[in-house]
Design an enzyme around this catalytic site. Sequence first.
Site, PDB file in Angstrom:
ATOM      1  CE  LYS A 134       2.494 -10.615   8.440  1.00  0.00           C
ATOM      2  NZ  LYS A 134       3.630 -10.743   7.471  1.00  0.00           N
ATOM      3  CD  GLU A 163      -4.377   2.115   2.717  1.00  0.00           C
ATOM      4  OE1 GLU A 163      -4.978   1.585   1.652  1.00  0.00           O
ATOM      5  OE2 GLU A 163      -3.299   2.464   2.962  1.00  0.00           O
TER       6      GLU A 163
END
Length: 491
Positions: free
Chosen positions: A196, A269
């Site tokens: 996505k 991250e």
Amino acid sequence: MTDVEKRPDRSPVPADWTYAPAPESTEIVSLRERYGLFVGGEWVAPRTGEFFETISPRDEAPLAQVAQAGEQDVAAATEAAREAFGAWSALPGSERAKYLFRIARVLAERSREFAVLESLNGGKPIKESRDVDLPLAAAHFFYYAGWADKLEYAFPNRRPKPLGVAGQIIPWNFPLLMLSWKIAPALAAGNTVVLKPAETTPLTALLFCDVLRQAELPPGVVNIVTGDGRAGAALVEADVEKVAFTGSTEVGKAIQRQLAGSGKKLTLELGGKAANIVFDDAAVDQAVEGIVNGIYFNQGHVCCAGSRLFVQESIYEPIVEKLKRRMATLRVGDPLDKNTDVGAINSRMQLDKIEELVAAGRAEGAEVYQPPCRLPEKGYWFAPTVFTNVAQSYRIAQEEIFGPVLSVLTFRTPDEAVEKANNTPYGLSAGIWTEKGSRILWMAERLRAGVVWANTFNRFDPASPFGGYKESGFGREGGLHGLEPYLAFDD
Ligand code: NDP
């Protein structure tokens, strides 16, 4: 006297040294009016029936309509990925590598088209998308293609196996590059993918579907679902073995809570507030270039941006003076102009956030400097900004601004530099500027940051792992370390 010097008819010296406009043409990009979801190698309409508009932040002009995926759409995409997994994971690594090499080559061949679209949809200067994002995106596919048939050697005696379906969620600051960081290692390891892209920058991911078709990647191996955070949340909940997320710490924490106890593998991250530390023996001009590159590259929309500058007290004045002089030469404006150094802010929402934090910095008592520059009337813009007289406790020294805003602080000794640099919940990156190798190693050992650059900043290479400590997340992307989260082992 030479002949040249004697010549009387010298050309007049230009009175004005400003650059003539050098706009990159957008003709190379052809956009559809409306994009569906890319599922099982086909474009499908979203079952939600919803579409949203994606715009260009440089002038707020609409670019295309993009589908809003709902839970059922995400489920259909993960089913397609699951169906494709058996055949894909059973291919010899050398065969999977061929597809990755093809994708890399097509990206390189079409790099101009992708670079223009990246700048158009995201606002980053064309020279950055052209010279950084695109070459690195292709390099990631080239690099991981090389590992696809060597997994047994990469992890000797551990019998690496793919996990299954990976759900990947990426942010808007490096749309195609983050896609490459995620998709290349996942495919090399034999997984299939549902990705996505971010709501504000879906277009290069959608153009990438065209590359997948050109490379004849088997249908369902990569699926792209667009939409806002709801689509991301649905992907986290969906039938996937692994979730890889890059974005804000806040959403990262929510995902970690959501996945606790589910058995799904996770890499995060997240944000950063990197320290860029300049010692008094550093090459000052290079350091100033590094400071500028560290914070104004990509409008500061960089998780590892060097947003906190620590200068050794004895060289504070010359550094700040040179920095301000250099800032005055930065050209802010149209991302598609080849001379632009600082482009448009990605969205209205991000601009609001930057403005709020800059106002907080002023209110807390920091001194602000912005070089004179004329900002375009339409679109989202913020002038390069530096704050001096900043205390460690100020919000601008603590929170991720994710914009072209630098806070300058000082230190006296290496110990003090380490202590101040580590005084943050984040730990993604850091920079050290000094001529002493021993000091670089001493500092690097003590800095709680996943990446430490020495006498440079914001350098990336597919062979080099990247990731954080503390609230900057866990897991690594890039290099061998980036393959590991996409593999299961017998041991
Ligand atoms: P988000 O973390 O919200 O967005 C990252 C991605 O996650 C996007 O694709 C987003 O979709 C998606 N997402 C949003 N909510 C959820 C959810 N509940 N579950 C799963 N996925 C979700 O970052 P923002 O774009 O909102 O930016 C906010 C701040 O985050 C920035 O100001 C910056 O400080 C920081 N940031 C840090 C980045 C980094 O690389 N470390 C990158 C981007 C932002 P959608 O785009 O549709 O919201």
